[in-house]
Design a protein around this motif. Sequence first.
Motif, PDB file in Angstrom:
ATOM      1  N   LYS A  48      -1.629   5.369 -12.358  1.00  0.00           N
ATOM      2  CA  LYS A  48      -0.858   5.652 -11.149  1.00  0.00           C
ATOM      3  C   LYS A  48       0.259   6.645 -11.442  1.00  0.00           C
ATOM      4  O   LYS A  48       0.697   6.792 -12.579  1.00  0.00           O
ATOM      5  CB  LYS A  48      -0.272   4.363 -10.565  1.00  0.00           C
ATOM      6  N   GLY A  50       4.176   8.356 -10.102  1.00  0.00           N
ATOM      7  CA  GLY A  50       5.411   7.970  -9.436  1.00  0.00           C
ATOM      8  C   GLY A  50       6.186   6.945 -10.239  1.00  0.00           C
ATOM      9  O   GLY A  50       5.653   6.288 -11.135  1.00  0.00           O
ATOM     10  N   ARG A  53       5.374   1.611  -9.790  1.00  0.00           N
ATOM     11  CA  ARG A  53       3.938   1.378  -9.911  1.00  0.00           C
ATOM     12  C   ARG A  53       3.642  -0.109  -9.809  1.00  0.00           C
ATOM     13  O   ARG A  53       4.201  -0.915 -10.547  1.00  0.00           O
ATOM     14  CB  ARG A  53       3.424   1.919 -11.249  1.00  0.00           C
ATOM     15  N   TRP A 108       2.176  -8.322  -4.636  1.00  0.00           N
ATOM     16  CA  TRP A 108       2.198  -7.176  -5.533  1.00  0.00           C
ATOM     17  C   TRP A 108       2.327  -7.661  -6.966  1.00  0.00           C
ATOM     18  O   TRP A 108       3.048  -8.620  -7.252  1.00  0.00           O
ATOM     19  CB  TRP A 108       3.374  -6.254  -5.210  1.00  0.00           C
ATOM     20  N   ILE A 133       8.870   1.495  -0.571  1.00  0.00           N
ATOM     21  CA  ILE A 133       8.116   1.889  -1.766  1.00  0.00           C
ATOM     22  C   ILE A 133       6.621   1.650  -1.617  1.00  0.00           C
ATOM     23  O   ILE A 133       5.868   1.877  -2.562  1.00  0.00           O
ATOM     24  CB  ILE A 133       8.617   1.134  -3.016  1.00  0.00           C
ATOM     25  N   GLN A 135       2.802   1.962  -1.176  1.00  0.00           N
ATOM     26  CA  GLN A 135       1.919   3.071  -1.523  1.00  0.00           C
ATOM     27  C   GLN A 135       0.524   2.797  -0.977  1.00  0.00           C
ATOM     28  O   GLN A 135       0.094   1.643  -0.894  1.00  0.00           O
ATOM     29  CB  GLN A 135       1.848   3.242  -3.051  1.00  0.00           C
ATOM     30  N   GLU A 138      -5.184   3.257  -3.858  1.00  0.00           N
ATOM     31  CA  GLU A 138      -5.853   4.377  -4.509  1.00  0.00           C
ATOM     32  C   GLU A 138      -7.228   3.941  -5.003  1.00  0.00           C
ATOM     33  O   GLU A 138      -7.369   2.864  -5.586  1.00  0.00           O
ATOM     34  CB  GLU A 138      -5.018   4.873  -5.695  1.00  0.00           C
TER      35      GLU A 138
END
Length: 236
Positions: A48, A50, A53, A108, A133, A135, A138
């Motif tokens: 990842k 940024g 993460r 998370w 934050i 995201q 992906e």
Amino acid sequence: MKGFAGFPGGPVRFTAVPDLFWAELLPQIDDLAELKVTMHCIWRLYRKTGPLRYLSHEELLQDDVLMEGLRVPGLPPARVLEEAVARATTRGSLLRVDVALEGQSDVWYFVNTARARRLVGQLRRGDLLPESIVQPIEPVALPQVRPTVFTLYEQNVGLLQPIIAEELREAERVFPSEWIEDAFRVAAERNIRNWRYIRSILERWAQEGRNDGQPQRQSQARRPASTRRRFLDELE
């Protein structure tokens, strides 16, 4: 049992894993699913980008690579995942935060690093809002697996003979994997299916250089620096 063909020659991507994982954490893990999930999270989070993460539980459920590896008789993979992350968070290798986004609850996970501990503390205290934050999920980017020189030989030339095997190993050690693959392709297109011809292509490229897969007649000194560097990288 599905076999593994081995790691390919040439440049491959790596995932950084702290030494403490091998020395302290790994000996403690006594559950295979927990080990798979822990290492998979390390791999995914390393990929990842940024500064913040994390992996959501939903993201793990949508990860076909992980879920396929968690298949066991008599239990759905989602249940195996739930039990594995519970063990990992109880052990402390992963950190868990329950979040609510747009009325939907999620979980998370973070690898337990100093930065992650600070971030989790901010989320739990309310100093940092999940919305700031969050995201997008992906997709898993799998590395491209190149065929080995032995596979290329059997696909393009014929049955592998022991006398040729050592030459193939030497070629795999010396030449970049994409060069070997391209040389077999050139030989197949010209319908010259023998190893001596393929080896001569590789040796000519090493001597004269190549551009977009085509040999170039130029001296070693005039070969483009990027080509020389890539070839030298394979030898070092």
